[in-house]
Design a protein around this motif. Structure first.
Motif, PDB file in Angstrom:
ATOM      1  N   GLY A  51       1.161  -1.053   0.375  1.00 25.22           N
ATOM      2  CA  GLY A  51       0.232  -0.384   0.223  1.00 25.22           C
ATOM      3  C   GLY A  51       0.932   1.450   0.170  1.00 25.22           C
ATOM      4  O   GLY A  51       2.149   1.300   0.637  1.00 25.22           O
ATOM      5  N   PRO A  52       0.497   2.348  -0.291  1.00 25.08           N
ATOM      6  CA  PRO A  52       0.832   3.210  -0.565  1.00 25.08           C
ATOM      7  C   PRO A  52       1.668   4.072   0.725  1.00 25.08           C
ATOM      8  O   PRO A  52       0.646   3.689   1.818  1.00 25.08           O
ATOM      9  CB  PRO A  52      -0.095   4.841  -1.054  1.00 25.08           C
ATOM     10  N   VAL A  53       2.413   4.715   1.209  1.00 25.48           N
ATOM     11  CA  VAL A  53       3.123   5.190   2.003  1.00 25.48           C
ATOM     12  C   VAL A  53       3.286   6.166   2.060  1.00 25.48           C
ATOM     13  O   VAL A  53       4.152   6.998   0.666  1.00 25.48           O
ATOM     14  CB  VAL A  53       4.399   4.598   2.218  1.00 25.48           C
ATOM     15  N   HIS A 100      -4.056  10.303  -1.237  1.00 28.58           N
ATOM     16  CA  HIS A 100      -3.472   8.889  -1.308  1.00 28.58           C
ATOM     17  C   HIS A 100      -3.944   7.397  -0.799  1.00 28.58           C
ATOM     18  O   HIS A 100      -2.997   6.592  -1.240  1.00 28.58           O
ATOM     19  CB  HIS A 100      -2.144   9.085  -1.384  1.00 28.58           C
ATOM     20  N   HIS A 101      -4.161   7.006   0.276  1.00 30.51           N
ATOM     21  CA  HIS A 101      -5.396   5.955   0.173  1.00 30.51           C
ATOM     22  C   HIS A 101      -3.315   5.553   1.344  1.00 30.51           C
ATOM     23  O   HIS A 101      -3.574   4.584   1.029  1.00 30.51           O
ATOM     24  CB  HIS A 101      -5.175   4.517  -1.094  1.00 30.51           C
ATOM     25  N   ALA A 102      -3.273   6.351   1.762  1.00 27.25           N
ATOM     26  CA  ALA A 102      -2.107   6.056   2.877  1.00 27.25           C
ATOM     27  C   ALA A 102      -2.324   4.848   3.899  1.00 27.25           C
ATOM     28  O   ALA A 102      -3.321   5.270   4.623  1.00 27.25           O
ATOM     29  CB  ALA A 102      -0.722   7.211   2.848  1.00 27.25           C
ATOM     30  N   VAL A 103      -1.595   4.075   3.544  1.00 26.31           N
ATOM     31  CA  VAL A 103      -2.217   2.839   5.109  1.00 26.31           C
ATOM     32  C   VAL A 103      -0.863   2.959   5.971  1.00 26.31           C
ATOM     33  O   VAL A 103      -0.553   2.953   6.846  1.00 26.31           O
ATOM     34  CB  VAL A 103      -0.833   1.022   4.216  1.00 26.31           C
ATOM     35  N   ALA A 104       0.276   3.762   5.102  1.00 36.57           N
ATOM     36  CA  ALA A 104       1.585   3.937   7.327  1.00 36.57           C
ATOM     37  C   ALA A 104       1.514   5.863   6.190  1.00 36.57           C
ATOM     38  O   ALA A 104       1.647   6.956   5.478  1.00 36.57           O
ATOM     39  CB  ALA A 104       2.354   3.827   6.781  1.00 36.57           C
ATOM     40  N   VAL A 105       2.584   6.701   7.565  1.00 34.01           N
ATOM     41  CA  VAL A 105       3.609   8.085   7.496  1.00 34.01           C
ATOM     42  C   VAL A 105       4.574   7.797   7.763  1.00 34.01           C
ATOM     43  O   VAL A 105       4.460   7.261   8.909  1.00 34.01           O
ATOM     44  CB  VAL A 105       2.552   9.117   8.065  1.00 34.01           C
ATOM     45  N   VAL A 106       5.665   7.670   7.375  1.00 35.84           N
ATOM     46  CA  VAL A 106       7.166   8.079   7.924  1.00 35.84           C
ATOM     47  C   VAL A 106       7.323   9.680   7.717  1.00 35.84           C
ATOM     48  O   VAL A 106       7.294   9.931   6.876  1.00 35.84           O
ATOM     49  CB  VAL A 106       7.681   7.638   6.603  1.00 35.84           C
TER      50      VAL A 106
END
Length: 181
Positions: A51-53, A100-106
Motif C-alpha cells: 500500500g502507498p506510504v 492517496h489512500h496511504a496505509v502509513a506515514v513515515v
C-alpha cells in the motif's frame, strides 16, 4: 544509564549509544536503540506490507511530502506543506493521507552522527500530534540524515524545479522502502 539505552557495535562489541561507533550501520542501530529506549521511536507500530506510504520531511516553515506507489517501488515528491504543525497544516496532511489512500506515514527524524538534534524534540512532538490526527494510520519515524544533501545533489544533477524539502522526503521514503524489503 539503564541497560536498555545501550547497544553494542556489531563489529567490535564496543558499547554505543551516547557516543556513536565508527561503523555507519552501528551508528544507525545505536541511535535507533537509544531513541526507542526513550520512547521517541514507534517500535511497536505495525505497518502494512503493501500500500502507498506518505513521507514527511518535517520543518518549522515547510514540510516536504512524498508518496510511493502501491507496490512501494517508486517514491515521488508532492507539493510541500507550509507550517505542517499548525491546525491547517495538520489538516492538509490528513487530507493527503486520505487522497492517496496511504496505509502509513513515515516522518524523518533528525539526528546527527552524535545523536539527537535540537529539531528532534520538535519533530517528536509533531509526530505525537500527527498520530492522534491520522486516526488509525500508523505513523513511524525514520532517520533522515543526509536527505537534504541528497536532495541538493538531485536538484543540481537534474535541473528539476521540485522543492528541496519534497525531494528530501522522496529520498527519506526511498531509504525507508529499502529497509522494508
Amino acid at each position: 544509564h539503564g541497560a536498555g539505552r545501550w547497544a553494542r557495535c556489531q563489529q567490535t562489541g564496543r558499547r554505543i549509544g551516547s557516543r556513536p561507533c565508527c561503523h555507519a550501520q552501528c551508528r544507525l542501530d545505536g541511535i535507533t536503540s537509544l531513541m526507542s529506549s526513550r520512547g521517541d521511536a514507534a517500535t511497536d507500530v505495525v505497518v502494512p506490507s503493501t500500500g502507498p506510504v506518505l513521507a514527511l520531511d518535517f520543518g518549522d516553515v515547510r514540510t516536504g511530502v512524498a508518496v510511493c506507489d502501491e507496490l512501494r517501488t517508486i517514491a515521488r515528491p508532492l507539493e510541500a506543506i507550509p507550517r505542517a504543525a499548525s491546525p491547517d497544516g495538520m489538516a492538509a496532511i490528513v487530507e493527503l493521507v486520505r487522497e492517496h489512500h496511504a496505509v502509513a506515514v513515515v516522518v524523518g527524524l533528525p539526528v546527527w552522527l552524535r545523536g539527537p538534534t535540537p529539531q528532534t524534540a520538535r519533530t517528536t512532538s509533531f509526530v505525537g500530534r500527527l498520530r492522534k490526527a491520522a486516526e488509525g494510520v500508523p505513523v513511524v519515524t525514520f532517520d533522515e540524515r543526509f536527505t537534504r544533501i541528497m536532495a541538493d545533489r538531485t536538484r543540481a544533477q537534474t535541473n528539476t524545479q521540485t522543492g528541496r524539502d519534497s525531494l528530501a522526503a522522496c529520498h527519506l521514503l526511498s531509504a525507508w522502502m529499502d529497509t522494508q524489503k
